[in-house]
Design a protein around this motif. Sequence first.
Motif, PDB file in Angstrom:
ATOM      1  N   ASN A  82       0.856  -1.196   0.000  1.00 27.98           N
ATOM      2  CA  ASN A  82       0.000   0.000   0.000  1.00 27.98           C
ATOM      3  C   ASN A  82       0.891   1.245   0.000  1.00 27.98           C
ATOM      4  O   ASN A  82       1.028   1.928   1.019  1.00 27.98           O
TER       5      ASN A  82
ATOM      6  N   HIS B 132      -5.331   3.216   5.600  1.00 22.35           N
ATOM      7  CA  HIS B 132      -6.012   3.097   4.312  1.00 22.35           C
ATOM      8  C   HIS B 132      -5.131   3.606   3.180  1.00 22.35           C
ATOM      9  O   HIS B 132      -4.179   4.345   3.401  1.00 22.35           O
ATOM     10  N   SER B 133      -5.479   3.214   1.956  1.00 28.17           N
ATOM     11  CA  SER B 133      -4.797   3.781   0.796  1.00 28.17           C
ATOM     12  C   SER B 133      -5.356   5.187   0.571  1.00 28.17           C
ATOM     13  O   SER B 133      -6.335   5.581   1.207  1.00 28.17           O
TER      14      SER B 133
ATOM     15  N   SER C   2      -7.106   6.291  -1.631  1.00 22.94           N
ATOM     16  CA  SER C   2      -8.506   6.292  -2.080  1.00 22.94           C
ATOM     17  C   SER C   2      -9.467   6.102  -0.904  1.00 22.94           C
ATOM     18  O   SER C   2     -10.680   6.072  -1.094  1.00 22.94           O
TER      19      SER C   2
ATOM     20  N   ARG D  17      -9.615   3.431   1.170  1.00 22.09           N
ATOM     21  CA  ARG D  17     -10.048   2.052   1.386  1.00 22.09           C
ATOM     22  C   ARG D  17      -9.091   1.306   2.308  1.00 22.09           C
ATOM     23  O   ARG D  17      -7.884   1.506   2.246  1.00 22.09           O
TER      24      ARG D  17
ATOM     25  N   LEU E  71      -7.437  -1.763   2.289  1.00 22.76           N
ATOM     26  CA  LEU E  71      -7.174  -2.741   1.215  1.00 22.76           C
ATOM     27  C   LEU E  71      -7.280  -4.177   1.714  1.00 22.76           C
ATOM     28  O   LEU E  71      -7.563  -5.087   0.943  1.00 22.76           O
TER      29      LEU E  71
ATOM     30  N   GLU F  44     -10.655  -6.006   0.985  1.00 24.37           N
ATOM     31  CA  GLU F  44     -11.119  -5.887  -0.409  1.00 24.37           C
ATOM     32  C   GLU F  44     -10.826  -7.104  -1.263  1.00 24.37           C
ATOM     33  O   GLU F  44     -11.190  -7.127  -2.442  1.00 24.37           O
TER      34      GLU F  44
ATOM     35  N   SER G 277     -12.841  -6.062  -6.026  1.00 21.95           N
ATOM     36  CA  SER G 277     -12.312  -4.722  -5.747  1.00 21.95           C
ATOM     37  C   SER G 277     -11.811  -4.029  -7.011  1.00 21.95           C
ATOM     38  O   SER G 277     -11.287  -4.673  -7.921  1.00 21.95           O
ATOM     39  N   ARG G 278     -11.958  -2.723  -7.037  1.00 22.01           N
ATOM     40  CA  ARG G 278     -11.438  -1.947  -8.162  1.00 22.01           C
ATOM     41  C   ARG G 278     -10.143  -1.254  -7.798  1.00 22.01           C
ATOM     42  O   ARG G 278      -9.602  -0.479  -8.593  1.00 22.01           O
ATOM     43  N   GLU G 279      -9.639  -1.498  -6.608  1.00 22.17           N
ATOM     44  CA  GLU G 279      -8.384  -0.851  -6.192  1.00 22.17           C
ATOM     45  C   GLU G 279      -7.213  -1.504  -6.924  1.00 22.17           C
ATOM     46  O   GLU G 279      -7.097  -2.744  -6.935  1.00 22.17           O
TER      47      GLU G 279
ATOM     48  N   GLU H 236      -4.047  -1.806  -6.275  1.00 19.00           N
ATOM     49  CA  GLU H 236      -3.144  -2.619  -5.446  1.00 19.00           C
ATOM     50  C   GLU H 236      -3.725  -4.029  -5.285  1.00 19.00           C
ATOM     51  O   GLU H 236      -3.025  -5.029  -5.393  1.00 19.00           O
TER      52      GLU H 236
END
Length: 235
Positions: free
Chosen positions: A76, A86-87, A89, A91, A93, A96, A101-103, A105
């Motif tokens: 991250n 969190h990242s 964004s 979230r 991670l 997720e 997940s759309r992240e 990472e």
Amino acid sequence: MSSLGAWGVSLDEYTLDQFLFVGPRGGGDYYRVAIFAGIHGDETAGVLAAVRFLQELARRPELARGYEVYLYPLCNPTGYEDGTRHSRSGRDLNREFWLGSREPEVQLLEQQIRTLRFDGMISLHADCDSPGLYAFALGAQVTQYVVEPALAAAEKIVPRNLDARIDNFTARNGLIRKGYPGMLCAAPEARPRPFEIVFETPQLAEPDLQVEANLVFLRHALEQYQQLQAIGQDL
Ligand SMILES: [Zn+2]
């Protein structure tokens, strides 16, 4: 070292890096083990430990005899830069995985996990609410023969958390025998399941001691797993 991919956050570009260390040949096939750190950006001891472990392997390849060790020291990078769990964004991670997940990472790591089909996965974390070390571990044999001795070695550096409840889970001798949805783990379809260990240091402990405890844990976990396999083949 190879980069699994890059993504942009406003004007900055971030990458997810993977290091592979192939140890000397052991008795049989190589075991493929992954070590993940820094999925929570503010848990820095694991990140430092992963980097130090890689340096140590370069000096003492023997530690990885029979292993292909895949290291992901910083899962991250934006959270690490910002000093946040969190990242960027927003979230967590580690909630997720395998949930669409759309992240970036998470997607990059999922792709690797699915492709490489690890025999074992170890994630390094730190917990600001825990007074001592503990671990999440799945699989009875691995818990008994790998995680317990590795915790016993690490608790010489940082004490173990002996509470009956840790992080809202039932715990025994610093061991929690389950995972939670969305955590970084093997793909849902993976069979056989790899051994999966989450190692937690108390985040408020001296940073150097946390790094050392991580290193001791990793060394012992690899050695014990190797021994467990050797015994298994003799039976
Ligand atoms: Zn964490």
